[in-house]
Write an enzyme that holds these catalytic residues in place. Structure first.
Site, mmCIF file in Angstrom:
data_model
loop_
_atom_site.group_PDB
_atom_site.id
_atom_site.type_symbol
_atom_site.label_atom_id
_atom_site.label_comp_id
_atom_site.label_asym_id
_atom_site.label_seq_id
_atom_site.Cartn_x
_atom_site.Cartn_y
_atom_site.Cartn_z
ATOM 1 N N GLY A 41 34.721 53.666 32.727
ATOM 2 C CA GLY A 41 35.753 54.699 32.583
ATOM 3 C C GLY A 41 36.020 55.379 33.917
ATOM 4 N N GLU A 140 32.191 51.305 26.728
ATOM 5 C CA GLU A 140 30.879 51.796 27.170
ATOM 6 C C GLU A 140 30.500 53.113 26.490
ATOM 7 O OE1 GLU A 140 29.509 50.012 31.506
ATOM 8 O OE2 GLU A 140 30.632 51.884 31.475
ATOM 9 N N ASP A 253 37.828 46.687 36.755
ATOM 10 C CA ASP A 253 38.187 48.112 36.632
ATOM 11 C C ASP A 253 39.293 48.481 37.617
ATOM 12 O OD1 ASP A 253 36.273 48.424 34.665
ATOM 13 O OD2 ASP A 253 34.704 49.042 36.075
ATOM 14 N N GLY A 286 35.893 44.333 49.867
ATOM 15 C CA GLY A 286 34.958 45.379 50.291
ATOM 16 C C GLY A 286 33.682 45.338 49.470
ATOM 17 N N GLY A 288 30.575 47.073 47.123
ATOM 18 C CA GLY A 288 30.383 48.159 46.167
ATOM 19 C C GLY A 288 31.499 48.203 45.140
HETATM 20 P P1 ATP Z 1 34.179 42.399 37.172
HETATM 21 O O1 ATP Z 1 33.308 42.256 35.946
HETATM 22 O O2 ATP Z 1 33.612 41.782 38.415
HETATM 23 O O3 ATP Z 1 34.674 43.784 37.386
HETATM 24 P P2 ATP Z 1 36.067 41.013 35.541
HETATM 25 O O4 ATP Z 1 35.305 39.810 35.092
HETATM 26 O O5 ATP Z 1 36.274 42.115 34.588
HETATM 27 O O6 ATP Z 1 35.493 41.551 36.916
HETATM 28 P P3 ATP Z 1 38.000 39.288 36.812
HETATM 29 O O7 ATP Z 1 38.969 38.563 35.958
HETATM 30 O O8 ATP Z 1 36.877 38.525 37.419
HETATM 31 O O9 ATP Z 1 37.532 40.562 36.002
HETATM 32 O O10 ATP Z 1 38.770 40.000 38.035
HETATM 33 C C1 ATP Z 1 39.762 40.988 37.825
HETATM 34 C C2 ATP Z 1 40.877 40.781 38.819
HETATM 35 O O11 ATP Z 1 40.331 40.890 40.144
HETATM 36 C C3 ATP Z 1 41.533 39.414 38.752
HETATM 37 O O12 ATP Z 1 42.602 39.408 37.822
HETATM 38 C C4 ATP Z 1 41.976 39.213 40.189
HETATM 39 O O13 ATP Z 1 43.258 39.788 40.387
HETATM 40 C C5 ATP Z 1 40.954 39.969 41.014
HETATM 41 N N1 ATP Z 1 39.911 39.075 41.560
HETATM 42 C C6 ATP Z 1 38.661 38.879 41.091
HETATM 43 N N2 ATP Z 1 37.985 37.986 41.850
HETATM 44 C C7 ATP Z 1 38.832 37.615 42.845
HETATM 45 C C8 ATP Z 1 38.738 36.721 43.961
HETATM 46 N N3 ATP Z 1 37.623 36.016 44.227
HETATM 47 N N4 ATP Z 1 39.823 36.589 44.770
HETATM 48 C C9 ATP Z 1 40.954 37.287 44.539
HETATM 49 N N5 ATP Z 1 41.103 38.143 43.491
HETATM 50 C C10 ATP Z 1 40.064 38.315 42.654
#
Ligand code: ATP
Length: 304
Positions: A41, A140, A253, A286, A288
């Site tokens: 959140g 959560e 997020d 970046g 974190g």
């Molecule tokens: P997390 O649990 O790590 O917060 P998530 O599994 O909820 O992520 P993802 O679908 O992996 O969500 O990623 C969210 C968004 O972040 C994707 O839709 C994409 O736009 C961006 N993203 C994630 N990984 C990459 C990457 N390796 N390169 C470019 N964009 C990425």
């Protein structure tokens, strides 16, 4: 300016960098420690606020120094904290994280005060919530609170977005049908739909099933492949932005916070997705979680 309410969790990440996990009964010295503000959140609220949204946060903190850290962070970001309440005699939400030299992570989640956010807290904020352009939820906090918030939003015709994370099977169909936006990643979508989701085509099939149940718009985040839309406006994919990824923690997020900020401003789903795909890609460059979220001017430079 559009106004977004985020109803959800906050955590303080306690990150210890270790050479290896200690065995039972063993004490080891660890080379480094870092603290960061997190919780799904709070992360989503932070991303939206960094991009200039007017954000109202409904959350609970405990009776400890971590509460001060979280409140100070919200205030630094300009987030309205009038409904971030302290729960006496309870710890704040914390996440002790152990990062090994081989970069394997072990994470514990202590929900603490987050488990105390209740349906009554939503009712108490009714006047302010009715003034919002979008309510954003995750999983959560207690499910009863999430369901109450969805029903509240539906009753008052306030658009509502659920990010069903962490993944949970068996979400109520009645509440799913009241959602304007459902934004899962692939594994969350697989659990909710009960179908395998290993590629964009399977994601589209599973999303169509949820649209048939009554969800207006399903957006599936696909990691480096970007995001997929299935809903009342048709079907499309926004391709990922190619970057040198260093740390993908909190990318989901970042996507939600940015999407909420843009959609609540002008109601254009495709453009909000394009912004969110780029913003979350920027965040993975970046290290974190919140520390990797760019503000509006840094993000504008990334887009150039
Ligand atoms: P997390 O649990 O790590 O917060 P998530 O599994 O909820 O992520 P993802 O679908 O992996 O969500 O990623 C969210 C968004 O972040 C994707 O839709 C994409 O736009 C961006 N993203 C994630 N990984 C990459 C990457 N390796 N390169 C470019 N964009 C990425």
């Amino acid at each position: 300016m559009s106004k977004i309410a985020v109803i959800g969790s906050n955590m303080v990440d306690l990150i210890t960098y270790i050479e290896r996990m200690p065995a039972q009964g063993e004490t080891l010295e660890a080379p480094r420690f870092a603290m960061g503000c997190g919780g799904k959140g709070a992360n989503q609220a932070a991303a939206a606020a960094l991009l200039g949204a007017d954000v109202l946060m409904l959350s609970k903190v405990g009776d400890d120094a971590f509460a001060d850290t979280t409140l100070a962070n919200f205030q630094r970001l300009g987030i309205d904290t009038r409904f971030v309440e302290r729960v006496p005699g309870v710890s704040s939400g914390v996440a002790p994280i152990f990062v090994q030299e081989n970069s394997h992570n072990s994470i514990l989640i202590v929900k603490g005060a987050n488990a105390h956010l209740s349906p009554a807290d939503i009712d108490r904020a009714e006047a302010q919530l009715r003034d919002c352009d979008l309510i954003v939820l995750q999983l959560e906090v207690e499910l009863a609170t999430v369901y109450h918030a969805i029903a509240f939003a539906h009753r008052h015709a306030i658009p509502v977005l659920l990010n069903p994370a962490p993944a949970l099977a068996g979400l109520s169909r009645e509440h799913l049908a009241q959602l304007d936006f459902l934004i899962p990643n692939e594994s969350e979508l697989a659990l909710i739909s009960g179908q395998p989701v290993t590629c964009a085509e399977e994601a589209a099939q599973a999303a169509r099933q949820l649209v048939a149940l009554g969800v207006r718009h399903v957006i599936v985040t696909l990691g480096e492949q970007g995001a997929l839309y299935v809903g009342n406006e048709g079907e499309w994919q926004v391709p990922g932005v190619k970057v040198q990824a260093r740390d993908t923690t909190g990318a989901g997020d970042a996507f939600i916070g940015c999407f909420a900020r843009h959609w609540s401003q002008d109601g254009n789903i495709r453009q909000a997705m394009q912004q969110a795909v780029a913003y979350s890609a920027c965040s993975v460059t970046g290290l974190g979680t919140q520390s990797s979220y760019p503000d509006a001017s840094t993000f504008a430079r990334f887009l150039d």
